[in-house]
Design an enzyme around this catalytic site. Sequence first.
Site, short mmCIF file in Angstrom:
data_model
loop_
_atom_site.label_atom_id
_atom_site.label_comp_id
_atom_site.label_asym_id
_atom_site.label_seq_id
_atom_site.Cartn_x
_atom_site.Cartn_y
_atom_site.Cartn_z
N SER A 237 9.52 -15.71 -34.07
CA SER A 237 10.56 -16.55 -34.41
C SER A 237 11.00 -17.69 -32.97
O SER A 237 11.62 -18.44 -33.02
CB SER A 237 11.86 -16.23 -34.29
OG SER A 237 12.18 -14.89 -33.46
N LYS A 282 21.47 -14.39 -32.26
CA LYS A 282 20.61 -15.31 -30.99
C LYS A 282 21.63 -16.42 -30.68
O LYS A 282 21.46 -16.87 -29.57
CB LYS A 282 19.47 -16.04 -31.79
CG LYS A 282 18.28 -14.82 -32.08
CD LYS A 282 17.06 -15.39 -32.74
CE LYS A 282 16.15 -14.18 -32.97
NZ LYS A 282 14.71 -14.90 -33.55
#
Length: 352
Positions: A237, A282
Amino acid sequence: MRVKRTKKSYFFLFITGLCLAAVLFFPLPFYITEPGIAHELDSVIKVEGGTKEKGELMLTTVKIVKATLPTYLLASIRKYEDIIPEKELFGDEETDEEYNVRQLYDMNSSKNNAIMAAFHKIKRPYRTDFKGVYVLDVFPDMPAEKVLKPGDRIIAVDGRNLVSSSQFMKYVQSKPPGTQLKVTFVRKEKQITKPISTMKFPMQKHKTGIGIGLMDDIKVTTHPKVTINTKNIGGPSAGLMFSLEIYNQLVKQDITKGYKIAGTGTISPDGTVGRIGGIAYKVVAADKAGADIFFAPNDPIPKEWKKKHPEIQTNYQEAVKAAKDTKTNMKIVPVKTLDDALDYLQKLKPKE
């Protein structure tokens, strides 16, 4: 009046303490996912002769820890802490070792893609060299189970050097069940050759193999040289943010313009940004780190996905919701490509 303790009472207290410790700290068959960190990238990525930046480009992570009774109870009442059953995280047949190998391979693939995307953007050449077939996982009750391990790199079969994973699969599948192959592989820098027989897959009788999940293992060579040191961070990611950092060190203009910029998303060599998991965590991690901007994949949802899961949202929509929940002033920016992110940064006024 002082109470006299006997040896039996001390032993009882000792056993009680052990039982209490076991209850509190014994690992449960669950994992806790929570916001990780936002880590600046100029100390992680080094481009030879690269330029410096006034702001920061940051990757973001999700923290995953084994659950105990106290952490399980706390996670059940805390926002942005989720409890995931062990089988859901690893799958029915994936082991801890296979999961960790897959995460580290995904990270390595992400690095390669990020380098290629950045160099493609500035129209600089790079070279890719095939190193072998990387073993991601080994299927139970298949011939490879007794020979190969996740992380092994197959470089030849029957004395023939490999040029791609597809070549390896085509060769293996061309052999009838029970054919013994001489498989040459590298494990911990040691080259080994061992026999492995082919076999029909139990759930796919039309398919013959040795029982491994595999991917191409490649090395990307560039000039100037790019070094990415992620230590034990896994997963794919960080690709978008890797590309932005590499690009920023390659060009003269500082694309950060003094801002703290976080984000997430996979990256393809052509610069396409892909969907990731855990984006809400996140966003929280980036906000805690004081980020001004957060890039979120604006991934198109296929109609068949939407039909089966009407509640599904794009990463961007998930990120916007998390930003509202946390009441952050951080700007959430949707991106589908590396160009989208660069175009946004190009239009930014320098931070005062």
